[in-house]
Design an enzyme around this catalytic site. Sequence first.
Site, mmCIF file in Angstrom:
data_model
loop_
_atom_site.group_PDB
_atom_site.id
_atom_site.type_symbol
_atom_site.label_atom_id
_atom_site.label_comp_id
_atom_site.label_asym_id
_atom_site.label_seq_id
_atom_site.Cartn_x
_atom_site.Cartn_y
_atom_site.Cartn_z
ATOM 1 N N ALA A 170 0.811 -1.217 0.000
ATOM 2 C CA ALA A 170 0.000 0.000 0.000
ATOM 3 C C ALA A 170 0.849 1.273 0.000
ATOM 4 O O ALA A 170 0.314 2.373 -0.065
ATOM 5 C CB ALA A 170 -0.929 0.006 1.213
ATOM 6 N N CYS A 171 2.158 1.139 0.046
ATOM 7 C CA CYS A 171 3.069 2.288 0.112
ATOM 8 C C CYS A 171 3.302 2.849 -1.296
ATOM 9 O O CYS A 171 3.757 2.134 -2.188
ATOM 10 C CB CYS A 171 4.383 1.850 0.749
ATOM 11 S SG CYS A 171 5.673 3.102 0.703
#
Length: 105
Positions: free
Chosen positions: A8-9
Amino acid sequence: MRIYGLKACDTCRKAVKALDGAELVDVRADPLGPDQIARFLEAFGDALVNTRSTTWRGLDESERAKAPEALLTAHPALMKRPVIETDDGTLHLGWGKDVQAALLG
């Protein structure tokens, strides 16, 4: 090439997109082992622990005082990311201009 970070980064996703064929290892889904943590800490020292993250800000003083190995084992998202391991075993931390220049030529 392996990229250790979080799926999700945004920074990790940028690195994966720029580095063709790189494999993303999500450290939340597939936590680092003690040997990997020790190797990363040997290479980067305390810079491996992201003290500007929301995870860090949520820890109390007693948690923050723990050794980096214990912190990264208990809270994988505390790792500064991405950690990029090239095929020859060289490690890079982050996705700054210096790392991009070294990996993209």
